[in-house]
Design an enzyme around this catalytic site. Structure first.
Site, mmCIF file in Angstrom:
data_model
loop_
_atom_site.group_PDB
_atom_site.id
_atom_site.type_symbol
_atom_site.label_atom_id
_atom_site.label_comp_id
_atom_site.label_asym_id
_atom_site.label_seq_id
_atom_site.Cartn_x
_atom_site.Cartn_y
_atom_site.Cartn_z
ATOM 1 N N ASN A 140 12.658 1.177 3.510
ATOM 2 C CA ASN A 140 12.001 0.307 2.544
ATOM 3 C C ASN A 140 13.069 -0.453 1.778
ATOM 4 O O ASN A 140 14.154 0.062 1.528
ATOM 5 C CB ASN A 140 11.171 1.136 1.551
ATOM 6 N N ARG B 28 0.845 -1.194 0.000
ATOM 7 C CA ARG B 28 0.000 0.000 0.000
ATOM 8 C C ARG B 28 0.878 1.240 0.000
ATOM 9 O O ARG B 28 1.989 1.208 0.543
ATOM 10 C CB ARG B 28 -0.862 0.028 1.271
ATOM 11 N N ILE B 29 0.373 2.323 -0.577
ATOM 12 C CA ILE B 29 1.070 3.617 -0.540
ATOM 13 C C ILE B 29 0.668 4.325 0.750
ATOM 14 O O ILE B 29 -0.525 4.468 1.045
ATOM 15 C CB ILE B 29 0.646 4.489 -1.745
ATOM 16 N N HIS C 23 13.689 -2.404 -1.879
ATOM 17 C CA HIS C 23 13.100 -2.431 -3.218
ATOM 18 C C HIS C 23 13.996 -3.244 -4.156
ATOM 19 O O HIS C 23 15.207 -3.023 -4.188
ATOM 20 C CB HIS C 23 12.945 -0.992 -3.738
#
Lengths: 201, 201
Positions: A106, A90-91, A108
């Site tokens: 985060n 989710r953003i 990635h």
């Protein structure tokens, strides 16, 4: 100690790795005190098995602002200092991110700024790159755009099965993410604009 | 033999490296038969010293379409099969690129698609990446966007002098570009859309 909430939506492999790293002392002063998730998922099952409290609410039906309000209450309850996004789908809103500015990590699966957003590995393969990799970064209000803490390159081999490439990338994530969490916990990250310096431990 | 024109605007270090590679046999079936440039520059001086014909016209005052027309005449005269852009500071038109479709190589000092365009090393440093690199790609009508042939990662070291990083990146360019030229000359590059396969030599 730095009290960490992990946010995850999926298989929870990075979450499992963080729990393992906590057990071996690799996280240093960081302690995992909460899992936040937006759906029933293997990550939530794992947390419950391991005695980590879980905040779970259905962001799809209730909306993300409702999810954030509930999560922030749980985070306050568990005195959370920092967040780690480990496959959270989710953003987060700008105001939520602001709440934990400089204290959200985060991971990635690309060398950002290349291939932000979903399916970074698929994007990279379709683009025909010969090198991709992993980025751990601090989260700001942009999509996968915050200051970069750690990156490591992963070569794309000719004719390689995409699933094998994904496994090699995940192996790098599992190495870099605990390292970045420890650096944050031990005050080793010095941030000036987009530049992150790593101070000696 | 594949008859190659090199296009350069600057110091000509990649051009010098290609001449050296031709001398040592590293270019295989490729032979450098022409230098194209848009200004008086060290690359032009080097070509003259080494007996390589030079096409030189001032693209700034005469316009790029005039430059392209003149260069194409020179390239026809010298029976040029393929082009190598080695620090050429002008954008080529779509019709020019189409003329040599699949036979134009460019070297770029970043891991494309990250940091296309000018000053890629400066862009990467300002973005705060920990890994950048070098890309050799086939040129299409997009800016630094064509199918990727070779890439290699270069780590950015904490506190490193930007000039030192640039030197490490140029060293990788000097290794990858002759290799890609040889692959093109020997028919080893198989292109399907964005995917470039390297056939066994």
């Amino acid at each position: 100690m730095m009290r960490v909430a992990v946010l995850a939506s999926g298989r929870g492999t990075n979450f499992a790795r963080l729990l393992e790293a906590e057990g071996t002392g690799e996280l240093g002063e960081a302690q995992i005190v909460l899992l936040g998730t937006d759906r029933a998922c293997p990550a939530a099952d794992l947390a419950l098995t391991r005695g980590v409290p879980v905040y779970i609410a259905d962001a799809k039906s209730d909306g993300m602002s409702e999810w954030e309000r509930g999560f922030l209450a749980a985070a306050a309850e568990h005195r959370v200092d920092a967040l780690v996004l480990a496959g959270f789908m989710r953003i987060l809103s700008a105001s939520f991110v602001e709440r934990y500015a400089g204290r959200i990590l985060n991971v990635h699966p690309s060398l950002l700024p290349a291939f932000p957003g979903r399916d970074a590995i698929g994007q990279a393969l379709r683009h025909g790159v010969r090198v991709t990799g992993v980025t751990v970064h601090l989260v700001d209000e942009t999509l996968d755009g915050g200051p970069i803490v750690l990156q490591e390159a992963v070569e794309v081999w000719h004719g390689e099965d995409p699933e094998q490439l994904a496994q090699r990338i995940h192996a790098v994530e599992h190495r870099l993410l605990p390292l970045a969490v420890r650096m944050l916990a031990e005050g080793q990250l010095s941030i000036h604009g987009r530049q992150v310096s790593i101070l000696e431990g």
